[in-house]
Each structure stands twice: as C-alpha cells, then as structure tokens.
Design a protein around this motif. Structure first.
Motif, short mmCIF file in Angstrom:
data_model
loop_
_atom_site.label_atom_id
_atom_site.label_comp_id
_atom_site.label_asym_id
_atom_site.label_seq_id
_atom_site.Cartn_x
_atom_site.Cartn_y
_atom_site.Cartn_z
N ARG A 90 1.99 -8.46 -9.55
CA ARG A 90 1.27 -8.32 -8.29
C ARG A 90 2.23 -7.87 -7.17
N LEU A 91 3.41 -8.47 -7.10
CA LEU A 91 4.39 -8.06 -6.10
C LEU A 91 4.87 -6.63 -6.32
N ALA A 92 5.05 -6.23 -7.57
CA ALA A 92 5.46 -4.86 -7.87
C ALA A 92 4.37 -3.88 -7.44
N LEU A 93 3.10 -4.23 -7.67
CA LEU A 93 2.00 -3.36 -7.24
C LEU A 93 1.94 -3.24 -5.72
N ILE A 94 2.07 -4.36 -5.04
CA ILE A 94 2.05 -4.34 -3.57
C ILE A 94 3.21 -3.50 -3.04
N SER A 95 4.38 -3.69 -3.61
CA SER A 95 5.55 -2.93 -3.20
C SER A 95 5.35 -1.44 -3.42
N ALA A 96 4.84 -1.06 -4.58
CA ALA A 96 4.63 0.36 -4.87
C ALA A 96 3.61 0.98 -3.92
N VAL A 97 2.55 0.25 -3.60
CA VAL A 97 1.53 0.77 -2.68
C VAL A 97 2.10 0.94 -1.28
N VAL A 98 2.84 -0.05 -0.81
CA VAL A 98 3.42 0.02 0.54
C VAL A 98 4.42 1.18 0.64
N VAL A 99 5.28 1.32 -0.37
CA VAL A 99 6.27 2.40 -0.36
C VAL A 99 5.57 3.75 -0.44
N LEU A 100 4.55 3.86 -1.28
CA LEU A 100 3.80 5.11 -1.39
C LEU A 100 3.17 5.49 -0.05
N LEU A 101 2.52 4.53 0.60
CA LEU A 101 1.89 4.81 1.90
C LEU A 101 2.94 5.18 2.95
N PHE A 102 4.08 4.49 2.93
CA PHE A 102 5.13 4.81 3.90
C PHE A 102 5.62 6.24 3.74
#
Length: 176
Positions: A105-117
């Motif tokens: 879950r943390l890896a998914l959140i991290s990937a989404v945030v980095v992608l959006l950034f």
C-alpha cells in the motif's frame, strides 16, 4: 601472532550483493550511461576551470552555466533509475516495516504521488520553456537561447513519469 595465508582460489564475496534490475521494457542502461557521461563531462569541465583559474587567475563563466545545466540533467537521469530500482531516499523503517500488505500500500501511494509530481513538473516546466522561447530570453554567460537549457526539464520529467507509470503498473499487477 602470525597472519594466516589467504586462499587465492576462493572467490571474494562482494560487500553488497548485486541486485538484478527490475523487469522494464526500456533498459535502465540508458539512464546509467547518460549519468556516467554527464558526470565525466562535469569532472572535465571542472578540472579545466580549475587549471584555467590556476594559470590565468580568471574564471570561465560559461563553465559554470554548463555545469549547472549538466547537474540538473544528471539529477533527473540518476533519479529515474533510482526510482525504478527502488533506491530513492526514504525512511526505511516506515517503508520496509510492517506487513506485506502495508508495504504494498505504501509503495502504491509513493508511486502515485511521484507520478503526479513529475507529470505536474513536466507541464509547468514546459510552460517555462515555452516562455523562454517566446520572450527570447538568453543565458547570461554564453548568450544562447535559454530554452536550449529549459526544454530538457519537461523532457526528463516526462521520462521519469513514464518510468513511474511502468513501476505503478508492475505494482498493480503484482500479487499482494
């Protein structure tokens, strides 16, 4: 006390185990080689500037301008491979602790945030590059069009966004 003889036929274990690259469509060798070449160019430019200062007591302004540009490109290329290899800066106690479901879950959140950034960075830096182009801004030392430098930020941010989209896709396909 005598030091025992080393056995020369035994293989030497590396300090850190070699971790294979994750499965990606575009090999990470591109970012690796770009980073090596840029770092080499930075070292040569800096060495030349130091020698020039020592021999002439003057600095070459163009070297600093190019070095700053190369440092930005180096940061982006090395950052892309660090994200894909999961070697970016993070708090490992939080990111690697807990259950497998929590880590996923943390890896998914991290990937989404980095992608959006990086998608946002690509859009905003493209606007900046367009402004540099439309206003005809030039660099202070060399006098070349400023968009020659600024155009690389949206290109590299888009490349990182694509890498992150691939990483997110792999995370979503992986079993929990």
């Amino acid at each position: 006390m005598a030091i025992p003889d080393a056995h020369h036929d035994e293989p030497i274990e590396p300090i850190l185990p070699e971790i294979p690259d994750p499965p990606v469509r575009v090999p990470l060798k591109f970012e690796d080689w770009a980073s090596v070449l840029i770092l080499s160019a930075l070292a040569l430019i800096t060495f030349g500037n130091v020698i020039g200062r020592y021999l002439t007591d003057t600095s070459f302004a163009w070297t600093e301008e190019i070095s700053v540009f190369l440092l930005i490109v180096l940061t982006m290329t090395a950052g892309a491979s660090a994200f894909v290899r999961n070697q970016h800066i993070r708090i490992e106690l939080i990111a690697d602790g807990g259950s497998a479901q929590r880590r996923r879950r943390l890896a998914l959140i991290s990937a989404v945030v980095v992608l959006l950034f990086f998608m946002l960075l690509a859009v905003l830096s493209a606007r900046m590059a367009y402004d540099d182009y439309s206003y005809g801004d030039t660099s202070p030392a060399i006098g070349v069009p400023a968009w020659w430098y600024s155009i690389w930020m949206p290109i590299l941010a888009s490349a990182i966004a694509l890498r992150m989209a691939g990483m997110l896709r792999r995370l979503l396909r992986a079993r929990a």
